[in-house]
Scaffold this motif. Structure first.
Motif, PDB file in Angstrom:
ATOM      1  N   ASP B 160       0.924  -1.183   0.006  1.00  0.00           N
ATOM      2  CA  ASP B 160      -0.042   0.408  -0.269  1.00  0.00           C
ATOM      3  C   ASP B 160       0.877   1.415  -0.008  1.00  0.00           C
ATOM      4  O   ASP B 160       0.539   2.389  -0.697  1.00  0.00           O
ATOM      5  CB  ASP B 160      -0.626   0.235   1.245  1.00  0.00           C
ATOM      6  CG  ASP B 160      -1.931  -1.073   1.749  1.00  0.00           C
ATOM      7  OD1 ASP B 160      -2.028  -2.010   0.388  1.00  0.00           O
ATOM      8  OD2 ASP B 160      -2.857  -1.317   2.322  1.00  0.00           O
ATOM      9  N   ALA B 161       1.795   1.107   0.853  1.00  0.00           N
ATOM     10  CA  ALA B 161       2.719   2.402   0.763  1.00  0.00           C
ATOM     11  C   ALA B 161       3.635   2.551  -0.760  1.00  0.00           C
ATOM     12  O   ALA B 161       4.305   3.478  -1.099  1.00  0.00           O
ATOM     13  CB  ALA B 161       4.046   2.249   2.061  1.00  0.00           C
ATOM     14  N   VAL B 162       3.996   1.507  -0.551  1.00  0.00           N
ATOM     15  CA  VAL B 162       4.686   1.381  -1.994  1.00  0.00           C
ATOM     16  C   VAL B 162       3.777   2.026  -3.040  1.00  0.00           C
ATOM     17  O   VAL B 162       4.705   2.969  -3.560  1.00  0.00           O
ATOM     18  CB  VAL B 162       5.447  -0.282  -2.457  1.00  0.00           C
ATOM     19  CG1 VAL B 162       5.640   0.373  -3.909  1.00  0.00           C
ATOM     20  CG2 VAL B 162       6.153  -0.707  -1.631  1.00  0.00           C
ATOM     21  N   ALA B 163       2.536   1.631  -3.147  1.00  0.00           N
ATOM     22  CA  ALA B 163       1.769   2.330  -4.680  1.00  0.00           C
ATOM     23  C   ALA B 163       1.586   3.680  -4.154  1.00  0.00           C
ATOM     24  O   ALA B 163       1.472   4.598  -4.951  1.00  0.00           O
ATOM     25  CB  ALA B 163       0.440   1.561  -4.401  1.00  0.00           C
ATOM     26  N   ARG B 164       1.646   4.007  -2.612  1.00  0.00           N
ATOM     27  CA  ARG B 164       1.265   5.677  -1.951  1.00  0.00           C
ATOM     28  C   ARG B 164       2.188   6.581  -2.305  1.00  0.00           C
ATOM     29  O   ARG B 164       2.793   7.722  -3.684  1.00  0.00           O
ATOM     30  CB  ARG B 164       0.828   5.530  -1.193  1.00  0.00           C
ATOM     31  CG  ARG B 164       0.154   6.721  -0.473  1.00  0.00           C
ATOM     32  CD  ARG B 164      -0.393   7.184  -1.323  1.00  0.00           C
ATOM     33  NE  ARG B 164      -0.884   9.121  -0.670  1.00  0.00           N
ATOM     34  CZ  ARG B 164      -1.424  10.174  -1.342  1.00  0.00           C
ATOM     35  NH1 ARG B 164      -1.054   9.411  -2.953  1.00  0.00           N
ATOM     36  NH2 ARG B 164      -1.052  11.179  -0.715  1.00  0.00           N
ATOM     37  N   MET B 165       3.776   5.883  -2.668  1.00  0.00           N
ATOM     38  CA  MET B 165       4.682   6.967  -2.774  1.00  0.00           C
ATOM     39  C   MET B 165       5.519   6.748  -4.284  1.00  0.00           C
ATOM     40  O   MET B 165       5.514   7.255  -4.458  1.00  0.00           O
ATOM     41  CB  MET B 165       6.224   5.884  -2.466  1.00  0.00           C
ATOM     42  CG  MET B 165       6.044   5.753  -0.946  1.00  0.00           C
ATOM     43  SD  MET B 165       5.862   7.714   0.462  1.00  0.00           S
ATOM     44  CE  MET B 165       7.048   8.031  -0.920  1.00  0.00           C
ATOM     45  N   GLY B 166       4.960   5.637  -5.209  1.00  0.00           N
ATOM     46  CA  GLY B 166       5.051   5.925  -6.517  1.00  0.00           C
ATOM     47  C   GLY B 166       4.180   7.992  -6.781  1.00  0.00           C
ATOM     48  O   GLY B 166       4.866   8.468  -8.213  1.00  0.00           O
TER      49      GLY B 166
END
Lengths: 89, 452
Positions: B160-166
Motif C-alpha cells: 500500500d505504501a509502495v503504491a502511494r510512494m509512486g
C-alpha cells in the motif's frame, strides 16, 4: 599538545630558517625534524610542541599558509592526533 | 617520531584525494515535543533543535581548523515526524516541515532529515497525514529531507505504501517542475532503514536512540582509487586487502572527529558511518574505483562483482577502526553525484537494470537517478517494489531516490549543481505493472526472517 608541520615544494635557501622563525616568535618548540630532497622536491616533517604558545592552532595554520604562499611551498599544520589515530592501531 | 611516510600519506589523502569528514550529524529526539496543537508542536520543535544544535556548526568549524581535516557538512536528524503527527489534531503537518526548515536555517545547516514515516507494516493516521504532505513539504522548504520506510526483512513489504510512494514521487516532481523536480532529490523510500544513518536524504533519529547523539560520516572514494592504483597488478585478495587498509585509516580519522565532536558538544557518540560517498568532483568517484579495478567502464559485466568486493572490504576495514560502526557503511552508487557514473550513463554503458543489480551488493540503492518525466506512478512504484524486495530478501538496507524530471525525456539532463550534481535522464522499461501494484496488501516477510 603537539602538532606536525609538513613542508613540500621546490628547494630554496632558508626554508627551515623561515619556518623556525615563526615557531620561535610564538614560543613553539621543535621536538623532531626530518628532511629529504627528492628530485629537487624539498620535503620536511617537523614535530612541534605547541603547549607553551598562546597561539591557537588555526592561527598557526594561517601563519604557515601565508608563509607557504610567499615561498611557493605547501605547508600543512595538523594536530598530532590525526596521524596517531590513522596510522597506529 | 611518527613515520614521515605515513604523515605525507595523510597529507596527500586530504590535499589530492578528497579525503574528508563528509558529515557530522546530530540526532535529536523530538519525542518530548508532541502535543495536540500543531502550532505549539512546531514551536517546541524549533526551540529544541535550535537549543540542542546551537553549537554544532561552530564546533564542526573548530575541529576542521584544529585538526586540518575538511568537514563538509554539519547536519541534524530528528525523530520521524510522523510520530509527532499522530498526536496532532490537525491533518496538515506541513507546518512541522516549515518549523524544521526554519530551525535548520537558524543553526546554519544545509539539510535536516527526519520528515519521515516508518510504515513497513501499516500506517497510523499520523503516518498517512505525513506521507500525504511530503510533496508539498519538500517543494515549499529548502533544507528538509524526507524518508519513508516501506519494508523490513522482519515485516515484509507494505505494498500500500509502495503504491502511494509512486504517486508522492510524481507529485513532488510536478510541484518542483521549475527546478528539475528537485524535491525528489530530498525524498528516499527505504527497506530496512537504519536508525543512525548520518547521510542525507535518508537520515532520521530512530526511536531506539537516546535524547541526542553524534554520528559521523566519513568519505574518500578518491583515496581508495589511488590506493588501488598504487597496488598495481595485484590479485583480488591483495586488492581487497588494500581497500581494507585504506578504509581502516579513513575510519580512524572519522572516529577521532566523532569523539572530539561528541566531547565538545556534550552529546554522546553514536556511530561512525564509513561510506564511500562520491561527489561530482574529479577524483571523488566510486565508479572510478571500479574502473581502476579493471573494468573498461562501470556498467560492464563484472561491475557487480567488483562492487561486492569493494563494499565488503570497506566494511571489514571500517569495523576494526571505530568503536561503533553503523549507518549505511559501504559504497554509495548515486548517479548524479558521481562523475564516473554520469559518464557511463552518457556513453550507454550503464543502464537502470544494471544499477538495480549493483544495489544487491552496494550499501544502499537506486540513488539520484533521473528518469523521464512522463514515467507513470505505477512504474515508479514498480521500481520501488523491485528495489525494496532486494533489500528485504538480502537482509540489507536498500532505497530508491529517483527523479521523474518533469518535462524531460531520455537524452535531456537535470542540473542541480553542488553536491547533487547533474544526471542524464535514463530510459525506463514502460511496460505497466499496474495490476500487480494495485493488488495492494503486504508481501509476506521472507522465510529467513523467522529467526527466533
Amino acid at each position: 599538545m603537539r602538532a606536525v608541520i609538513t613542508v613540500v615544494g621546490k628547494d630554496t635557501v632558508g626554508i627551515i630558517a623561515e619556518v623556525s622563525q615563526i615557531l620561535k616568535t610564538h614560543k613553539i618548540n621543535i621536538l623532531d625534524i626530518t628532511q629529504s630532497i627528492l628530485d629537487d622536491l624539498f620535503v620536511m616533517v617537523m614535530l612541534t610542541d605547541i603547549s607553551s604558545t598562546t597561539l591557537q592552532l588555526p592561527a598557526l595554520t594561517e601563519a604557515m599558509n601565508t608563509l607557504g604562499e610567499q615561498l611557493g611551498l605547501k605547508i600543512h599544520v595538523m594536530h598530532e592526533d590525526v596521524f596517531n589515530s590513522m596510522h597506529r592501531v | 617520531m611518527l613515520n614521515s611516510y605515513d604523515i605525507m600519506e595523510t597529507i596527500k589523502m586530504i590535499e589530492e584525494e578528497h579525503l574528508d569528514i563528509r558529515t557530522i550529524t546530530m540526532g535529536i529526539s523530538l519525542r518530548d515535543c508532541c502535543g495536540e496543537d500543531i502550532g505549539r508542536v512546531a514551536d517546541k520543535i524549533y526551540e529544541k533543535i535550535t537549543r540542542t544544535a546551537a553549537n554544532l556548526v561552530r564546533v564542526g568549524e573548530e575541529l576542521e581548523a584544529e585538526y586540518g581535516i575538511p568537514i563538509i557538512h554539519k547536519r541534524v536528524s530528528v525523530t520521524p515526524i510522523a510520530l509527532l503527527a499522530d498526536a496532532c489534531t490537525s491533518a496538515d503537518v506541513t507546518v512541522l516541515a516549515r518549523a524544521l526548515d526554519r530551525a535548520a536555517e537558524a543553526v546554519g545547516i544545509n539539510f535536516i532529515g527526519g520528515y519521515s514515516a516508518l510504515v513497513h507494516k501499516g500506517m497510523t493516521r499520523g503516518d498517512k497525514n505525513l506521507i500525504d504532505s511530503i510533496a508539498e513539504a519538500l517543494s515549499e522548504t529548502k533544507c528538509v529531507c524526507s524518508s519513508v520506510n516501506v519494508a523490513t526483512t522482519r515485516a515484509g513489504i507494505n505494498m500500500d505504501a509502495v503504491a502511494r510512494m509512486g504517486e508522492i514521487v510524481k507529485d513532488a516532481a510536478y510541484r518542483t517542475r521549475e527546478s528539475d523536480s528537485i524535491a525528489c532529490a530530498k525524498l528516499v523510500v527505504f527497506a530496512n532503514a537504519t536508525e543512525d544513518n548520518p547521510f542525507m536524504a535518508g537520515a532520521f533519529h530512530g526511536v531506539g536512540e537516546g535524547e541526542s547523539v553524534i554520528n559521523v560520516g566519513v568519505s574518500g572514494p578518491g583515496v581508495v582509487q589511488k590506493a588501488i592504483r598504487r597496488a598495481g597488478d595485484c590479485d583480488l585478495a591483495q586488492l581487497a586487502e588494500t581497500v581494507k587498509r585504506t578504509a581502516f585509516k579513513i575510519t580512524r580519522m572519522g572516529q577521532l572527529a566523532a569523539r572530539e565532536a561528541s566531547r565538545r558538544l556534550g552529546v554522546p557518540f553514536g556511530i561512525v558511518d564509513l561510506s564511500l560517498a562520491p561527489t561530482p568532483a574529479v577524483g571523488d568517484s566510486v565508479a572510478h574505483i571500479l574502473e581502476e579495478m579493471g573494468l573498461e567502464s562501470v556498467g560492464a559485466h563484472g561491475t557487480t562483482a567488483a562492487l561486492a568486493l569493494l563494499n565488503d572490504a570497506v566494511k571489514k576495514g571500517g569495523v576494526m577502526a571505530a568503536a561503533h560502526v553503523g549507518g549505511l557503511s559501504g559504497a554509495f552508487i548515486p548517479v548524479s553525484e558521481d562523475a564516473g557514473m554520469i559518464d557511463a550513463v552518457r556513453n550507454g554503458a550503464l543502464s537502470l537494470e544494471k544499477l538495480e543489480a549493483m544495489t544487491a551488493v552496494c550499501s544502499v540503492g537506486l540513488d539520484m537517478i533521473a528518469i523521464p518525466g512522463d514515467t507513470s506512478a505505477e512504474v515508479i512504484s514498480g521500481i520501488i517494489a523491485d528495489e525494496i524486495s532486494i533489500g528485504v530478501v538480502n537482509n540489507k538496507t536498500t532505497a530508491v531516490r529517483v527523479i521523474p524530471a518533469y518535462g524531460k525525456s531520455v537524452g535531456d539532463e537535470v542540473e542541480y549543481g553542488g553536491l547533487l550534481g547533474s544526471a542524464p535522464v535514463m530510459p525506463v522499461n514502460t511496460n505497466s505493472p499496474l495490476k500487480f501494484i494495485s493488488r495492494k496488501g503486504r508481501i509476506p516477510a521472507p522465510i529467513h526472517s523467522q529467526k527466533n
